[in-house]
Write an enzyme that holds these catalytic residues in place. Sequence first.
Site, PDB file in Angstrom:
ATOM      1  N   LYS A 147       0.858  -1.196   0.000  1.00  0.00           N
ATOM      2  CA  LYS A 147       0.000   0.000   0.000  1.00  0.00           C
ATOM      3  C   LYS A 147       0.899   1.252   0.000  1.00  0.00           C
ATOM      4  O   LYS A 147       2.119   1.134   0.097  1.00  0.00           O
ATOM      5  CB  LYS A 147      -0.943  -0.045   1.205  1.00  0.00           C
ATOM      6  CG  LYS A 147      -1.952  -1.223   1.121  1.00  0.00           C
ATOM      7  CD  LYS A 147      -3.095  -0.954   0.155  1.00  0.00           C
ATOM      8  CE  LYS A 147      -3.819  -2.186  -0.355  1.00  0.00           C
ATOM      9  NZ  LYS A 147      -4.613  -2.954   0.568  1.00  0.00           N
TER      10      LYS A 147
HETATM   11  C1  LIG Z   1      -5.712  -4.026   0.841  1.00  0.00           C
HETATM   12  C2  LIG Z   1      -7.155  -3.796   0.954  1.00  0.00           C
HETATM   13  C3  LIG Z   1      -7.873  -4.106   2.114  1.00  0.00           C
HETATM   14  C4  LIG Z   1      -7.283  -4.893   3.237  1.00  0.00           C
HETATM   15  O1  LIG Z   1      -6.202  -4.285   3.850  1.00  0.00           O
HETATM   16  P1  LIG Z   1      -5.368  -5.125   4.900  1.00  0.00           P
HETATM   17  O2  LIG Z   1      -4.572  -4.081   5.626  1.00  0.00           O
HETATM   18  O3  LIG Z   1      -4.520  -6.072   4.134  1.00  0.00           O
HETATM   19  O4  LIG Z   1      -6.324  -5.803   5.792  1.00  0.00           O
HETATM   20  C5  LIG Z   1      -9.203  -3.742   2.194  1.00  0.00           C
HETATM   21  N1  LIG Z   1      -9.826  -3.124   1.175  1.00  0.00           N
HETATM   22  C6  LIG Z   1      -9.185  -2.827   0.035  1.00  0.00           C
HETATM   23  C7  LIG Z   1      -9.918  -2.111  -1.056  1.00  0.00           C
HETATM   24  C8  LIG Z   1      -7.836  -3.182  -0.128  1.00  0.00           C
HETATM   25  O5  LIG Z   1      -7.213  -2.941  -1.282  1.00  0.00           O
END
Ligand SMILES: *Cc1c(COP(=O)(O)O)cnc(C)c1O
Length: 397
Positions: A195
Site C-alpha cells: 500500500k
Molecule cells: C488491501 C485492501 C484491504 C485490506 O487491507 P489489509 O490491511 O490487508 O487488511 C481492504 N480493502 C481494500 C480495497 C484493499 O485494497
Amino acid sequence: MRKPAILGGKPVRKTFLPFAKPFIGEEEKKAVMEVLESGWISLGPKNREFEEKLANYLKVRHVIVVNSCTAGLFLSLKLLEVKPGDEVIIPTYTFCASANVVEHLGAKPVFVDVEPNTMLIDTEKIEEAITDKTKAIMPVHFAGQPADLDKILRIAKEYQIDVVEDAAHAIGAEFDGKKIGNFGLTTSFSFYAIKNMTTGDGGAIATNNDEVAERLRILRLHGMDKDAWKRYSAKGSWFYDVLDAGYKMNLTDIQAALGIVQLSRLETFIKRRRKLAKYYIELLGELDFIELPIEKPKRKHVFHLFTIFLKEDKLRINRDKFIEALRAENIGTSVHFIPVHTFTYYRIKYGYKPGDFPVAWEYYNREISLPLFNGMKECEVEDVAKAMEKIGEWYKR
Ligand SMILES: *Cc1c(COP(=O)(O)O)cnc(C)c1O
C-alpha cells in the site's frame, strides 16, 4: 514492427519490473532496531506516537492503529452492532476483505455496481439497495481516488445509516480540500506491504467521534480498559477490567516505529506517485487501444494504483493474453479487482451471476494495473509504455 517477446522477439526489459514493491530506507531499519533493543516491542509508546502523528497528519481527533485495514473495517461494523439479519452496502469492485468482514458478523453484504472508469460506487444505485435492514454503507476509495462523499453522506443522513469508509488505498487523498478520515463515522486505512505506506501489515481507524474512539480502543485489545503499557510501565498498575469480549487486533511497537518513518515520507511518496501517473498518461495518451484513468473534480487522487482498460474492439487479443505478453517483455502487472460477487463463496451463497453488476464485470475484463510504486523511476515508466505500444501495434485489429 517489432516482434513481441511472447512470440520470440527481444523483450523490452532485460530484468523483471515488478508491479509493486515497498520502499524501505535506512531510517526504517534504524527505527525498528531501536524498538527491538528497547525492551518494549508490542503495544506501547511507539503505538501512541504513531497514532498522534497520524491524527495530526489527517487533521482528525482520533486514530486507533490496528493490525490491518480488515480489522479496522471489522471493528467499525462491530461497533455499530452489525449482526445476523443486517445488511451493509458495498461496491462489488473491491478487495474481498470489504465483504468478508460483513460475513464475519453474520450480516449480508449487499453489492452495488460502480461508475465506469473510476470504479467508485455508483451513488445513483445506492438508494435502491437500501432496506430497513441496512446498517451501513462502505464506500471504497478505489485506487486512491475518493468516492462521492457529498452524495454518500447525504443519502446516509436521509436514511439514518452510518458510513464506514474503506480507505485502504487512500491515505492522504482529499475530497473537497479535506483529507479522507474526516467524512464517515470511521475510516480505515491499510499499511499492508504494497500500500502507499507500510508497516509490513497494519492499519488505522480515523474518527472524529470521541465515544467511537473509546469503544474502538477497547474492542481492539481484548475488551480491556487498560493496555499493557498502562499496566507494566513504571506508572502502571496491575488491575484491569474487561468491558466487552474484545479482540486481539493491535499493532506492535516494531510496526509502529516503521510506520512513523513511513508517514514522514508519505507526502513525498504521494508526489512521486502523482508525477509517475501523469507521466504514464502523457506516454500512453496517444495509444488508441487504451482507456486511461480519470481524476474527478474535487478530488486529490493518491494513485495507489494506475489502472488502464483495454479497448477490445481495437485489439485481436484479450486482457489475459495482453498480460501474458507484458510478462514476456519483463513487465509485471496485476488486476484490480475481481468483482466480489463473482467469487465462489458469494456466488453460491447469494446466487449472483457475473453480469448482475454489468459495469463492474465489463471493466474488470478489460482492466490492467500497471507497475507503480514509491521507488519507481521515470525510465521504468518509459519501459512499460514501450512494451504497451509494441504489443498493441502487433495485435492491432
Ligand atoms: C488491501 C485492501 C484491504 C485490506 O487491507 P489489509 O490491511 O490487508 O487488511 C481492504 N480493502 C481494500 C480495497 C484493499 O485494497
